[in-house]
Design an enzyme around this catalytic site. Structure first.
Site, mmCIF file in Angstrom:
data_model
loop_
_atom_site.group_PDB
_atom_site.id
_atom_site.type_symbol
_atom_site.label_atom_id
_atom_site.label_comp_id
_atom_site.label_asym_id
_atom_site.label_seq_id
_atom_site.Cartn_x
_atom_site.Cartn_y
_atom_site.Cartn_z
ATOM 1 N N ARG A 77 31.745 -16.334 63.943
ATOM 2 C CA ARG A 77 31.865 -14.942 63.501
ATOM 3 C C ARG A 77 32.355 -14.892 61.884
ATOM 4 N NH1 ARG A 77 34.124 -12.265 69.290
ATOM 5 N NH2 ARG A 77 32.229 -12.922 70.654
ATOM 6 N N SER A 80 30.684 -23.128 67.545
ATOM 7 C CA SER A 80 31.680 -23.269 66.472
ATOM 8 C C SER A 80 33.346 -23.727 66.685
ATOM 9 C CB SER A 80 31.860 -22.050 65.459
ATOM 10 O OG SER A 80 32.225 -20.997 66.348
ATOM 11 N N LYS A 106 33.490 -8.577 73.881
ATOM 12 C CA LYS A 106 32.106 -8.648 74.237
ATOM 13 C C LYS A 106 32.112 -8.596 75.685
ATOM 14 C CE LYS A 106 30.045 -10.175 69.799
ATOM 15 N NZ LYS A 106 28.932 -10.869 69.181
ATOM 16 N N LYS A 125 25.999 -17.113 79.282
ATOM 17 C CA LYS A 125 26.950 -17.235 77.896
ATOM 18 C C LYS A 125 28.088 -16.449 78.210
ATOM 19 C CE LYS A 125 26.925 -15.535 73.248
ATOM 20 N NZ LYS A 125 26.039 -15.132 71.994
ATOM 21 N N LYS A 134 26.759 -21.727 77.529
ATOM 22 C CA LYS A 134 27.418 -21.812 76.116
ATOM 23 C C LYS A 134 28.775 -20.989 76.495
ATOM 24 C CE LYS A 134 26.989 -19.089 71.871
ATOM 25 N NZ LYS A 134 26.241 -18.058 71.334
HETATM 26 C C1 PBG Z 1 25.572 -13.872 68.784
HETATM 27 C C2 PBG Z 1 25.992 -15.211 68.877
HETATM 28 C C3 PBG Z 1 27.155 -15.854 68.833
HETATM 29 C C4 PBG Z 1 27.167 -17.185 68.717
HETATM 30 C C5 PBG Z 1 25.522 -17.495 68.937
HETATM 31 N N1 PBG Z 1 25.164 -16.053 68.998
HETATM 32 C C6 PBG Z 1 28.587 -15.333 68.794
HETATM 33 C C7 PBG Z 1 29.015 -14.290 69.748
HETATM 34 O O1 PBG Z 1 28.343 -14.094 70.833
HETATM 35 O O2 PBG Z 1 29.766 -13.452 69.331
HETATM 36 C C8 PBG Z 1 27.915 -18.511 68.923
HETATM 37 C C9 PBG Z 1 27.967 -19.648 68.362
HETATM 38 C C10 PBG Z 1 28.895 -20.389 68.035
HETATM 39 O O3 PBG Z 1 30.496 -20.010 68.138
HETATM 40 O O4 PBG Z 1 28.933 -21.373 67.436
HETATM 41 N N2 PBG Z 1 24.842 -13.383 69.498
#
Ligand code: PBG
Length: 347
Positions: free
Chosen positions: A225, A295, A238, A215, A269
């Protein structure tokens, strides 16, 4: 043998009459839709889809998300209806993400451990009404922390081992409420092994772990978010736990660790900007591997098609087929209900 037409002068505008002597004409296999179907290498089906849904408190609530046209946050009763629809459309599984009431958020993300939190209530309600659909829950503290980080913050550090202890408790809380698959998205070191041990210790040997193994610290999570309400509170990025977008070999090392520690399935991801990673991971480890069309990817397609710059349906189908071609066993996508309906209508 390819014979290039030799007698075309630069001034000649009409088509050359010379016939090429070609043994191979790849276009023959594309000459009609039946022929294209016959040779098609990858086919998207409803079985490939995981539908991520957002949860919100209340009843009969469908709260739109401005940056994700067509996606709403759903109260538990509406989430049950979504599960009924998913079952009708043969979507195998849902992934649940809560928008926690700000009053319930604190620095340690304690609400994650509440057995009556939004996710746990949704799990129980959906299991009761739609027992045969797979339910996936996200393990990470960001929907519950007042600072929007996935772990516990000390000074400006997200502390690893202390966070993992809380994540194990969060995973157990979800399993007790009926989660079928635990999906840790937090990127802490050692969390897969710790969660596996925790689950087995409470006789949850059959609960699967779908690890967000690779990720990346991505700009494409912005609309998510917004959806879970962490955008406004998140301090700093992050990058100390999510991966550097410049790295590829590191993804293989992350995946290897998660497999050693007990991951049953993997997620890469974001999706489309990371098809190379997906392909390497699938070819190297041959585990069930899923892409998350995040997203921001959804928002890009919707924004462009909303402006009339892209054909929404074709962009949706092409992007999802691309994941299959790159080696994905399935895709987490906000298009899931729309694409499942389309695939059903096409049959
Ligand atoms: C958080 C999480 C995130 C997503 C899934 N789980 C966002 C992040 O890491 O800030 C993102 C999914 C998306 O953007 O559709 N643990």
């Amino acid at each position: 043998m390819v014979h290039l037409p030799s007698k075309i002068s630069p001034l000649e505008t009409s088509a050359p009459t010379t016939k090429l002597d070609l043994a191979q004409r790849p276009r023959r296999n594309r000459k009609a839709e039946w022929a294209r179907r016959l040779v098609r290498e990858n086919v998207l089906t409803a079985d490939d889809l995981i539908w991520p849904i957002f949860l919100v408190e209340g009843e009969r609530q469908r709260v739109p998300i401005a940056s994700m046209p067509g996606v709403d946050r759903l109260s538990v009763d509406e989430a049950v209806k979504a599960a009924v629809l998913a079952a009708e459309l043969a979507i195998p599984a849902l992934a649940l993400f809560p928008n926690t009431d700000p009053a319930q958020r604190d620095p340690r993300g304690s609400e994650a451990l509440n057995e009556a939190n939004l996710v746990c209530r949704a799990l129980r309600a959906i299991k009761r009404e739609v027992p045969d659909i797979g339910l996936i829950t996200d393990v990470a503290l960001d929907p519950y922390t007042s600072h929007g980080h996935d772990g516990i913050l000390r000074g400006d550090e997200i502390v690893n081992d202390e966070t993992v202890a809380v994540l194990v408790a969060q995973a157990l809380n979800q399993a007790r409420a009926g989660a079928d698959i635990i999906a840790p998205s937090d990127m802490m070191d050692g969390r897969i092994g710790a969660i596996r041990t925790g689950l087995d210790g409470e006789n949850f040997e059959t609960v699967q772990i779908m690890a967000y193994a690779a990720k990346y610290a991505s700009a494409f999570y912005g609309p998510f978010r917004d959806a879970i309400g962490t955008q406004a509170v998140l301090t700093g990025g992050k990058r100390t736990y999510q991966m550097d977008p410049a790295n590829s070999d590191e993804a293989l090392r992350e995946v290897a660790l998660d497999i050693e520690q007990g991951a049953d399935m993997l997620i890469v991801k974001p999706g489309m900007p990371y098809l190379d990673i997906l392909c390497r991971v699938k070819e190297t480890f041959a585990l069930p591997t899923f892409a998350y069309q995040v997203s921001g990817e959804y928002a890009m397609i919707m924004a462009a098609s909303g402006n009339g710059w892209l054909d929404e349906e074709r962009a949706m189908l092409e992007s999802l087929t691309a994941f299959k071609r790159a080696g994905a066993d399935g895709v987490l996508t906000y298009f899931a209900p729309r694409v499942a309906k389309k695939l059903k209508d096409m049959r």
